[in-house]
Design a protein around this motif. Structure first.
Motif, PDB file in Angstrom:
ATOM      1  N   TYR A 436      47.707  43.463  41.200  1.00  0.00           N
ATOM      2  CA  TYR A 436      47.949  43.403  39.885  1.00  0.00           C
ATOM      3  C   TYR A 436      46.178  43.228  39.293  1.00  0.00           C
ATOM      4  N   LEU A 437      45.670  42.754  40.083  1.00  0.00           N
ATOM      5  CA  LEU A 437      44.258  42.523  39.509  1.00  0.00           C
ATOM      6  C   LEU A 437      43.337  43.435  39.541  1.00  0.00           C
ATOM      7  N   MET A 438      43.490  44.482  40.479  1.00  0.00           N
ATOM      8  CA  MET A 438      42.682  45.261  41.273  1.00  0.00           C
ATOM      9  C   MET A 438      43.262  46.668  40.008  1.00  0.00           C
ATOM     10  N   ALA A 439      44.601  46.858  39.679  1.00  0.00           N
ATOM     11  CA  ALA A 439      45.353  47.594  38.823  1.00  0.00           C
ATOM     12  C   ALA A 439      45.063  46.974  37.437  1.00  0.00           C
ATOM     13  N   ALA A 440      44.628  46.210  37.289  1.00  0.00           N
ATOM     14  CA  ALA A 440      44.185  45.331  35.768  1.00  0.00           C
ATOM     15  C   ALA A 440      42.439  45.876  35.656  1.00  0.00           C
ATOM     16  N   GLU A 441      41.387  45.591  36.796  1.00  0.00           N
ATOM     17  CA  GLU A 441      40.479  46.465  36.960  1.00  0.00           C
ATOM     18  C   GLU A 441      40.439  48.074  36.672  1.00  0.00           C
ATOM     19  N   CYS A 442      41.139  49.079  37.307  1.00  0.00           N
ATOM     20  CA  CYS A 442      41.594  50.238  36.501  1.00  0.00           C
ATOM     21  C   CYS A 442      41.983  50.345  35.084  1.00  0.00           C
ATOM     22  N   GLU A 443      42.910  49.408  34.283  1.00  0.00           N
ATOM     23  CA  GLU A 443      42.958  49.483  33.248  1.00  0.00           C
ATOM     24  C   GLU A 443      42.445  49.512  31.704  1.00  0.00           C
ATOM     25  N   VAL A 444      41.282  49.181  32.677  1.00  0.00           N
ATOM     26  CA  VAL A 444      39.877  48.562  32.093  1.00  0.00           C
ATOM     27  C   VAL A 444      38.726  49.887  31.413  1.00  0.00           C
ATOM     28  N   GLU A 445      38.576  50.574  32.965  1.00  0.00           N
ATOM     29  CA  GLU A 445      38.469  52.186  33.078  1.00  0.00           C
ATOM     30  C   GLU A 445      39.057  52.535  32.097  1.00  0.00           C
ATOM     31  N   GLY A 447      40.493  52.521  29.144  1.00  0.00           N
ATOM     32  CA  GLY A 447      40.797  52.293  27.707  1.00  0.00           C
ATOM     33  C   GLY A 447      41.607  51.544  27.615  1.00  0.00           C
ATOM     34  N   THR A 448      42.774  50.883  28.793  1.00  0.00           N
ATOM     35  CA  THR A 448      43.833  50.390  28.212  1.00  0.00           C
ATOM     36  C   THR A 448      44.209  48.545  28.153  1.00  0.00           C
ATOM     37  N   LEU A 449      43.050  48.381  27.529  1.00  0.00           N
ATOM     38  CA  LEU A 449      42.659  46.911  27.354  1.00  0.00           C
ATOM     39  C   LEU A 449      43.631  45.927  27.458  1.00  0.00           C
ATOM     40  N   GLY A 450      44.232  46.617  26.498  1.00  0.00           N
ATOM     41  CA  GLY A 450      46.082  45.449  26.657  1.00  0.00           C
ATOM     42  C   GLY A 450      47.112  45.450  27.863  1.00  0.00           C
ATOM     43  N   GLU A 451      46.665  46.791  28.546  1.00  0.00           N
ATOM     44  CA  GLU A 451      47.817  46.797  29.653  1.00  0.00           C
ATOM     45  C   GLU A 451      47.163  45.993  30.785  1.00  0.00           C
ATOM     46  N   ALA A 452      45.890  46.217  30.954  1.00  0.00           N
ATOM     47  CA  ALA A 452      44.752  45.125  32.098  1.00  0.00           C
ATOM     48  C   ALA A 452      45.166  43.143  31.733  1.00  0.00           C
ATOM     49  N   MET A 453      44.980  42.777  30.316  1.00  0.00           N
ATOM     50  CA  MET A 453      45.076  41.735  29.774  1.00  0.00           C
ATOM     51  C   MET A 453      46.760  41.044  30.381  1.00  0.00           C
ATOM     52  N   ARG A 454      47.815  42.125  30.225  1.00  0.00           N
ATOM     53  CA  ARG A 454      48.904  41.434  30.565  1.00  0.00           C
ATOM     54  C   ARG A 454      49.426  41.385  31.921  1.00  0.00           C
ATOM     55  N   LEU A 455      48.597  42.154  32.722  1.00  0.00           N
ATOM     56  CA  LEU A 455      48.354  41.692  34.514  1.00  0.00           C
ATOM     57  C   LEU A 455      48.328  40.419  34.919  1.00  0.00           C
ATOM     58  N   PRO A 488      38.384  41.238  23.479  1.00  0.00           N
ATOM     59  CA  PRO A 488      38.248  41.994  22.768  1.00  0.00           C
ATOM     60  C   PRO A 488      36.842  43.536  23.077  1.00  0.00           C
ATOM     61  N   SER A 489      36.612  43.437  24.319  1.00  0.00           N
ATOM     62  CA  SER A 489      35.518  44.979  24.884  1.00  0.00           C
ATOM     63  C   SER A 489      35.729  44.505  25.954  1.00  0.00           C
ATOM     64  N   PRO A 490      35.500  45.293  26.651  1.00  0.00           N
ATOM     65  CA  PRO A 490      35.914  46.862  28.434  1.00  0.00           C
ATOM     66  C   PRO A 490      34.807  45.035  28.941  1.00  0.00           C
ATOM     67  N   GLU A 491      34.034  44.746  28.682  1.00  0.00           N
ATOM     68  CA  GLU A 491      33.000  43.907  29.047  1.00  0.00           C
ATOM     69  C   GLU A 491      33.597  42.885  29.639  1.00  0.00           C
ATOM     70  N   TYR A 492      33.809  42.046  28.252  1.00  0.00           N
ATOM     71  CA  TYR A 492      35.025  40.453  28.415  1.00  0.00           C
ATOM     72  C   TYR A 492      36.112  40.364  29.055  1.00  0.00           C
ATOM     73  N   ALA A 493      36.825  42.230  29.112  1.00  0.00           N
ATOM     74  CA  ALA A 493      37.987  42.088  30.154  1.00  0.00           C
ATOM     75  C   ALA A 493      37.667  41.847  31.462  1.00  0.00           C
ATOM     76  N   ILE A 497      38.753  39.707  34.369  1.00  0.00           N
ATOM     77  CA  ILE A 497      39.315  39.401  35.429  1.00  0.00           C
ATOM     78  C   ILE A 497      38.206  39.548  37.268  1.00  0.00           C
ATOM     79  N   HIS A 498      37.186  39.505  37.528  1.00  0.00           N
ATOM     80  CA  HIS A 498      36.454  39.011  38.061  1.00  0.00           C
ATOM     81  C   HIS A 498      36.679  37.648  38.017  1.00  0.00           C
ATOM     82  N   PHE A 499      36.532  36.645  37.001  1.00  0.00           N
ATOM     83  CA  PHE A 499      37.002  35.157  37.498  1.00  0.00           C
ATOM     84  C   PHE A 499      38.442  34.549  37.893  1.00  0.00           C
TER      85      PHE A 499
END
Length: 568
Positions: A436-445, A447-455, A488-493, A497-499
Motif C-alpha cells: 500500500y505504501l509503496m503504491a502511495a509513493e508511485c501515486e504521488v509521482e 500526480g494522483t495525490l488523492g489516491e496516495a492519501m487514500r492508501l 496539499p502538495s507532492p512534498e507534503y505527500a 508517506i515516508h513517515f
C-alpha cells in the motif's frame, strides 16, 4: 518447509572423473555426486535447499545476525530506528554499522556476502540440474512443473541478488551458465538490476496465484508481482511499479480488515496480509537451525522471561515518532523531539523506584505493538519491568523490541529448548501494508495525490483498530490515530508517506534502505544524531557521507577475486 543441509553439490566432480587413481574415482560416503542429483527428486531437493537460505543460515544457529532476513542490523541499527544494544564492547563490529564507519574487514559484511551468494549458488545449481534432467533419458518433469521450478528458483535468486545489490551496490552477477570455477573471475562492473528484473518477470509470467505443490512457504505470482514492483520502485520506475502494486492489492483484498498484530503472531503466520515471508520452524528434536536464528540476539536480559542477549533496542527517536497531534496525525515537522518522552531514563533513587507511567501522552497505538516500555504490558509476559530487562540502559536506552518475540504461552514448541531467544516466528519480506505504501509513493509521482492519501489513510484506519494496552483498568496512553484530510502538495505527500512507512514497518528491516533510495539518508541521520546524541552521548555528532549509503565489499572477497572485484 524444512531446510535441506544434506545436499552437497560437488563442484569438483569433473576433477574426480579425470583422475586415474582408483581412490579418487570412488564416491565419498555421505555425499551425493552430480549424476545422483540429476533426478526429479534431486531437483526438488535442491530447490528446497535454495529456499533454505532465506533464513540466512547455512548450519548451526550462532553467527547469522547480519544475514538475518529481517535485516535488523543493516536496515534498522544502521538507521535511526534501533541501537545495537547490549554493551559497547559486545559485537564491536556492529558498532561500526551504527556509527556509519564500516571497515572492509567487518565480519558482518562478510557473513552477509557469503550467505546470500550461497543462496544464489543453490538457485543456480537447481537450474543446472533441472536442465540436465529435462535433457536426459530418465524420468522428466511435466512441462508445467519444469517451468514452475525454474520460476521458483529464479525468483529466489532475484531475492538474494536484491538483498546484495541494495547492501553493496556493485556486485558480480553469476548465473547458472557460469561454471563455479569461473565465478571468481566475474567483475562487479556490470549492472545487476536488469538481471533481477528478468528473473522476476519470468516468475510473474510463469507462476500462478496458487502456491506450487500447495506448500504455503513457496513463492507465487502475487509475491513475484510485489517483488518486481519493489525492484522497479528502487529504480524510480514508478509507472511500471504501480501497475504491479495495483494487481497485488486487488488480489489480496482490504487491508483494513486484516489485524496489524496478526503479522507478529506465530500462530497466525502466512495469513491474509502475507505476501512473501520466510518460514521458520523449531526442529522436532528441539534444535533451531531452521528457526529464526538471525534475530536471536534480540532476546532481553536479567529477569525477563527471555534473558539473552540484550541487543536490538528501539531508539528514543523512534519511540517519540509515534507521538501524535491533537488530530491524531504524525508530527511531520519532527516536533515530537520537543520535550521527548524518555520513560524512566535518567531518573535515580526514589524517582526511579517509584516511576509511574504517564498515560496522558498521545501515541499511535502501533507504538506498544512495536516497542516495550516500562509500565506497559508486554505481550503476555506481564508488565515490562524497565531496566531489569535491559543489559545496559545507560548505553542504549530503556526500550526493547516487540515484533521479533513470541508469547510466553508459546515458548513450548515455538522456541529452542534452553534457548528461548531462538523462535519459530516467521519474518515478512513483503506484506500488504508495505505494498500500500509503496503504491502511495508511485501515486504521488503520477500526480494522483488523492489516491496516495487514500492508501495512507487505509493503513492508518487499520492502525486505529488496534486495541490499546491497558494498565490499571485504563489505557496506557491517549491513543489516537487520525486521518489525513488533504495532501496539499507532492512534498507534503512524500513526507507523510515516508513517515507512515516508518511507523508501520518499524523494526522490520526497511528503514536504512528507504532513506538511501529516497536520497535523504544524510539529512535524516545527522539530524537524528543531534537529537539522540543529546540523550545518549555515544551517538552524538555522527557524520554520514555519500559512501555510507552502501557497505564496503569484504576485503577477503576482493583478495580472493585476484583483481576481478573493485571496491565501492
Amino acid at each position: 518447509m524444512k531446510r535441506i543441509n544434506s545436499i552437497i553439490l560437488l563442484c569438483i566432480a569433473a576433477f574426480f572423473a579425470a583422475c586415474n587413481s582408483d581412490f579418487l574415482e570412488k564416491t565419498p560416503q555421505g555425499e551425493l555426486t552430480i549424476p545422483q542429483l540429476e533426478t526429479v527428486d534431486g531437483v526438488e531437493g535442491a530447490l528446497v535447499g535454495a529456499y533454505g537460505l532465506l533464513n540466512g543460515n547455512v548450519n548451526g544457529t550462532w553467527g547469522n545476525y547480519s544475514s538475518a532476513p529481517s535485516q535488523w542490523l543493516f536496515g534498522e541499527v544502521g538507521a535511526d530506528n534501533a541501537h545495537k544494544g547490549s554493551v559497547n564492547g559486545d559485537q564491536p563490529n556492529m558498532n561500526q554499522v551504527e556509527l556509519y564507519d564500516v571497515s572492509v574487514t567487518n565480519d558482518n559484511t562478510e557473513i552477509m556476502w557469503n550467505r546470500y551468494y550461497e543462496g544464489i549458488a543453490r538457485c543456480n545449481n537447481t537450474l543446472r540440474l533441472l536442465k540436465a534432467v529435462q535433457a536426459g533419458d530418465g524420468t522428466k518433469f511435466s512441462d508445467a512443473r519444469a517451468v514452475e521450478i525454474e520460476a521458483e528458483a529464479r525468483m529466489l535468486r532475484a531475492h538474494y541478488y536484491f538483498y546484495l545489490v541494495r547492501t553493496f551496490k556493485n556486485i558480480p552477477y553469476v548465473d547458472e551458465t557460469i561454471a563455479t570455477a569461473d565465478a571468481i573471475t566475474i567483475p562487479n562492473t556490470e549492472p545487476v538490476w536488469p538481471k533481477i528484473e528478468d528473473d522476476l518477470k519470468f516468475a510473474v509470467q510463469s507462476l500462478t496465484p496458487a502456491k506450487p505443490k500447495n506448500e504455503v512457504g513457496r513463492v507465487d505470482k502475487i509475491a513475484a508481482q510485489a517483488y518486481l514492483g519493489k525492484v522497479y520502485l528502487y529504480q524510480k520506475k514508478y509507472g511500471e511499479a504501480l501497475v504491479l502494486f495495483k494487481d497485488v492489492m486487488t488480489a489480496k483484498g482490504n487491508l483494513v480488515d486484516m489485524p496489524f498484530e496478526n503479522n507478529f503472531d506465530v500462530t497466525k503466520e502466512n495469513g491474509p496480509e502475507s505476501i512473501f515471508e520466510v518460514q521458520h520452524n523449531i526442529n522436532p528434536d528441539g534444535s533451531g537451525d531452521n528457526a529464526n536464528v538471525g534475530d536471536m540476539l534480540g532476546g532481553f536480559y536479567g529477569s525477563a522471561p527471555v534473558n539473552c542477549c540484550g541487543f536490538y533496542q528501539p531508539t528514543f527517536d523512534l519511540v517519540n515518532s509515534f507521538r501524535v497531534t491533537a488530530q491524531g496525525l504524525p508530527m511531520l515537522d519532527n516536533s515530537y523531539r520537543t520535550n521527548p518522552y524518555k520513560s524512566d531514563f535518567g531518573l535515580t533513587g526514589n524517582a526511579k523506584t517509584n516511576y509511574q507511567l504517564d498515560k496522558t501522552i498521545a501515541f499511535d497505538p502501533r507504538l506498544d505493538y512495536t516497542v516495550g516500555r516500562r509500565g506497559v504490558p508486554y505481550r503476555d509476559w506481564g508488565i515490562m519491568a524497565g531496566d531489569a530487562w535491559i543489559r545496559d540502559p545507560a548505553y542504549a536506552g530503556p526500550f526493547v523490541g516487540v515484533k521479533h518475540m513470541v508469547e510466553e504461552a508459546q515458548f513450548s514448541g515455538q522456541t529452542v529448548s534452553g534457548g528461548r531467544y531462538i523462535t519459530g516466528l516467521n519474518v515478512h519480506l513483503i506484506r500488504l501494508a508495505d505494498v500500500y505504501l509503496m503504491a502511495a509513493e508511485c501515486e504521488v509521482e503520477a500526480g494522483t495525490l488523492g489516491e496516495a492519501m487514500r492508501l495512507v489513510n487505509a493503513v492508518r484506519a487499520r492502525a486505529a483498530k488496534l486495541p490499546g494496552k491497558v494498565v490499571d483498568g485504563g489505557p496506557a496512553a491517549a491513543y489516537n490515530v487520525g486521518q489525513y484530510a488533504a495532501f496539499p502538495s507532492p512534498e507534503y505527500a512524500r513526507n507523510a508517506i515516508h513517515f507512515e512507512r516508518r511507523l508501520e514497518l518499524a523494526m522490520e528491516g526497511h528503514r536504512f534502505y528507504d532513506l538511501v533510495r529516497w536520497g535523504v539518508a544524510k539529512q535524516v541521520l545527522e539530524s537524528y544524531s543531534a537529537f539522540e546524541g543529546s540523550i545518549l552521548s555515544a551517538f552524538k555528532d555522527l557524520v554520514f557521507d555519500a559512501k555510507d549509503e552502501y557497505f564496503p565489499i569484504p576485503q577477503q572477497q576482493i583478495d580472493r577475486s585476484q583483481g576481478a572485484l573493485t571496491q565501492n
